[in-house]
Design a protein around this motif. Structure first.
Motif, mmCIF file in Angstrom:
data_model
loop_
_atom_site.group_PDB
_atom_site.id
_atom_site.type_symbol
_atom_site.label_atom_id
_atom_site.label_comp_id
_atom_site.label_asym_id
_atom_site.label_seq_id
_atom_site.Cartn_x
_atom_site.Cartn_y
_atom_site.Cartn_z
ATOM 1 N N MET A 1 0.854 -1.202 0.037
ATOM 2 C CA MET A 1 -0.018 -0.092 0.023
ATOM 3 C C MET A 1 1.004 1.077 0.049
ATOM 4 O O MET A 1 0.483 2.334 0.595
ATOM 5 N N SER A 2 2.118 1.128 -0.665
ATOM 6 C CA SER A 2 2.895 2.248 -0.553
ATOM 7 C C SER A 2 2.277 3.776 -1.109
ATOM 8 O O SER A 2 2.497 4.720 -0.600
ATOM 9 N N ASP A 3 1.447 3.671 -2.198
ATOM 10 C CA ASP A 3 0.856 4.730 -2.706
ATOM 11 C C ASP A 3 -0.467 5.158 -2.145
ATOM 12 O O ASP A 3 -1.171 6.197 -2.503
ATOM 13 N N VAL A 4 -1.179 4.295 -1.287
ATOM 14 C CA VAL A 4 -2.243 4.740 -0.619
ATOM 15 C C VAL A 4 -1.860 4.952 0.871
ATOM 16 O O VAL A 4 -1.253 4.149 1.480
ATOM 17 N N ARG A 5 -2.432 6.099 1.135
ATOM 18 C CA ARG A 5 -1.949 6.569 2.596
ATOM 19 C C ARG A 5 -3.285 7.414 3.276
ATOM 20 O O ARG A 5 -4.308 7.617 2.291
ATOM 21 N N ALA A 6 -3.333 7.406 4.574
ATOM 22 C CA ALA A 6 -4.242 8.316 5.174
ATOM 23 C C ALA A 6 -4.321 9.612 4.488
ATOM 24 O O ALA A 6 -3.383 10.272 4.066
ATOM 25 N N GLY A 7 -5.621 10.196 4.537
ATOM 26 C CA GLY A 7 -6.032 11.348 4.081
ATOM 27 C C GLY A 7 -6.368 11.287 2.445
ATOM 28 O O GLY A 7 -7.167 12.293 2.001
ATOM 29 N N MET A 8 -6.207 10.032 2.026
ATOM 30 C CA MET A 8 -6.538 10.052 0.589
ATOM 31 C C MET A 8 -8.086 9.462 0.382
ATOM 32 O O MET A 8 -8.592 9.141 1.253
ATOM 33 N N GLU A 33 0.691 -1.673 7.118
ATOM 34 C CA GLU A 33 0.846 -2.986 6.522
ATOM 35 C C GLU A 33 -0.126 -4.022 7.088
ATOM 36 O O GLU A 33 -0.348 -5.409 6.698
ATOM 37 N N ASN A 34 -0.930 -3.555 8.223
ATOM 38 C CA ASN A 34 -1.944 -4.631 8.605
ATOM 39 C C ASN A 34 -3.319 -4.068 8.167
ATOM 40 O O ASN A 34 -4.203 -5.053 8.510
ATOM 41 N N GLY A 35 -3.408 -3.150 7.185
ATOM 42 C CA GLY A 35 -4.790 -3.017 6.853
ATOM 43 C C GLY A 35 -5.137 -1.486 6.575
ATOM 44 O O GLY A 35 -4.300 -0.660 6.617
ATOM 45 N N ALA A 36 -6.310 -1.074 6.382
ATOM 46 C CA ALA A 36 -6.676 0.242 6.427
ATOM 47 C C ALA A 36 -8.428 0.234 6.972
ATOM 48 O O ALA A 36 -8.959 -0.378 7.190
ATOM 49 N N TRP A 128 -10.339 -2.747 6.005
ATOM 50 C CA TRP A 128 -9.836 -3.855 5.357
ATOM 51 C C TRP A 128 -8.734 -4.434 5.886
ATOM 52 O O TRP A 128 -7.786 -3.778 6.541
ATOM 53 N N GLY A 129 -8.275 -5.703 5.861
ATOM 54 C CA GLY A 129 -7.291 -6.441 6.426
ATOM 55 C C GLY A 129 -6.053 -6.448 5.555
ATOM 56 O O GLY A 129 -6.091 -5.642 4.311
ATOM 57 N N ALA A 130 -4.917 -6.789 6.164
ATOM 58 C CA ALA A 130 -3.702 -6.644 5.313
ATOM 59 C C ALA A 130 -3.884 -7.199 3.624
ATOM 60 O O ALA A 130 -4.390 -8.298 3.604
ATOM 61 N N LEU A 133 -7.220 -4.237 0.683
ATOM 62 C CA LEU A 133 -7.420 -2.988 -0.144
ATOM 63 C C LEU A 133 -6.596 -3.148 -1.433
ATOM 64 O O LEU A 133 -7.266 -2.683 -2.332
ATOM 65 N N ASP A 134 -5.407 -3.420 -1.191
ATOM 66 C CA ASP A 134 -4.634 -3.879 -2.412
ATOM 67 C C ASP A 134 -5.332 -4.435 -3.549
ATOM 68 O O ASP A 134 -5.411 -4.161 -4.617
ATOM 69 N N GLY A 135 -6.080 -5.687 -3.146
ATOM 70 C CA GLY A 135 -6.530 -6.486 -4.030
ATOM 71 C C GLY A 135 -7.747 -5.774 -4.670
ATOM 72 O O GLY A 135 -8.074 -6.162 -5.901
ATOM 73 N N GLU A 136 -8.530 -5.184 -3.851
ATOM 74 C CA GLU A 136 -9.676 -4.374 -4.079
ATOM 75 C C GLU A 136 -9.448 -3.457 -5.306
ATOM 76 O O GLU A 136 -10.088 -3.223 -6.202
ATOM 77 N N ILE A 137 -8.382 -2.728 -5.071
ATOM 78 C CA ILE A 137 -7.705 -1.757 -5.980
ATOM 79 C C ILE A 137 -7.511 -2.312 -7.249
ATOM 80 O O ILE A 137 -7.659 -1.823 -8.512
ATOM 81 N N GLU A 138 -6.609 -3.420 -7.282
ATOM 82 C CA GLU A 138 -6.107 -4.169 -8.336
ATOM 83 C C GLU A 138 -7.313 -4.506 -9.330
ATOM 84 O O GLU A 138 -7.134 -4.693 -10.485
ATOM 85 N N GLU A 139 -8.289 -5.047 -8.714
ATOM 86 C CA GLU A 139 -9.466 -5.316 -9.259
ATOM 87 C C GLU A 139 -10.303 -4.522 -9.993
ATOM 88 O O GLU A 139 -11.263 -4.915 -10.714
ATOM 89 N N GLY A 140 -10.242 -3.333 -9.676
ATOM 90 C CA GLY A 140 -10.773 -2.292 -10.333
ATOM 91 C C GLY A 140 -11.971 -1.755 -9.649
ATOM 92 O O GLY A 140 -12.626 -1.101 -10.019
#
Length: 185
Positions: A1-8, A33-36, A128-130, A133-140
């Motif tokens: 989640m390097s490009d996803v951060r708090a405030g986005m 790293e544990n989720g969002a 979201w768990g670890a 969210l990355d998976g949901e973003i990747e799937e569109g």
């Protein structure tokens, strides 16, 4: 989640059909790293803050109602606030991004009053768990875009989804005009 951060902001894509998140805009409050964790910004309820948290009704932004923050822990509440000044950080405030942060609702209102530009209270949250969210973003399922403090405190959040997309650069702005069912075009 390097490009996803708090405030986005997470803006639901048309591919996201889960009724908890269809057409939503989610402010991310915590990402690691544990989720969002975040709150849905465009789902006001009909419940006045005064009915649930009486002391806070004088400091919340209009409309003075609880917002549905998400499907997790709906019996609990989170307060998102915008500081009036960087010089006056009240007790119970935790920064999320810049002057935007969370306020501990156990803090006496008198210690907060006057130090905030805006405050909104959300019943529940989205989580979201670890790597989920990355998976949901990747799937569109989500567009990830920069947030702006006024997004949180809009008087009428009805058009927030379209307005957030409309201000994005390039082709992403085109999605703001997409019909509910593009096959009907």
């Amino acid at each position: 989640m390097s490009d996803v951060r708090a405030g986005m902001l997470l803006v639901a894509t048309p591919a996201l059909v889960d009724p908890n998140f269809a057409d939503t805009v989610v402010l991310l409050l915590d990402v690691d790293e544990n989720g969002a964790l975040g709150v849905v910004l465009n789902r006001p309820s009909a419940v006045p803050v005064a009915e649930v948290l009486a002391g806070w009704s004088d400091v919340v932004a209009e409309p003075e109602v609880l917002f549905h923050g998400g499907p997790v822990s709906t019996e609990g509440a989170l307060a998102v606030a915008l500081l009036a000044s960087d010089d006056d950080v009240p007790v119970g405030f935790r920064e999320v991004s810049g002057q935007l942060g969370l306020v501990d609702l156990d803090t006496p209102v008198e210690l907060i009053d006057g130090s905030l530009q805006g405050l909104r209270i959300f019943a529940g949250y989205a989580g979201w768990g670890a790597a989920q969210l990355d998976g949901e973003i990747e799937e569109g399922s989500w567009y990830v875009v920069p947030g702006q403090a006024p997004d949180v405190f809009r008087l009428d959040p009805t058009d927030l989804w379209r307005d957030v997309l409309r201000r994005q650069p390039g082709e992403l702005a085109w999605h703001s005009t997409r019909p509910v069912d593009p096959d009907l075009n």
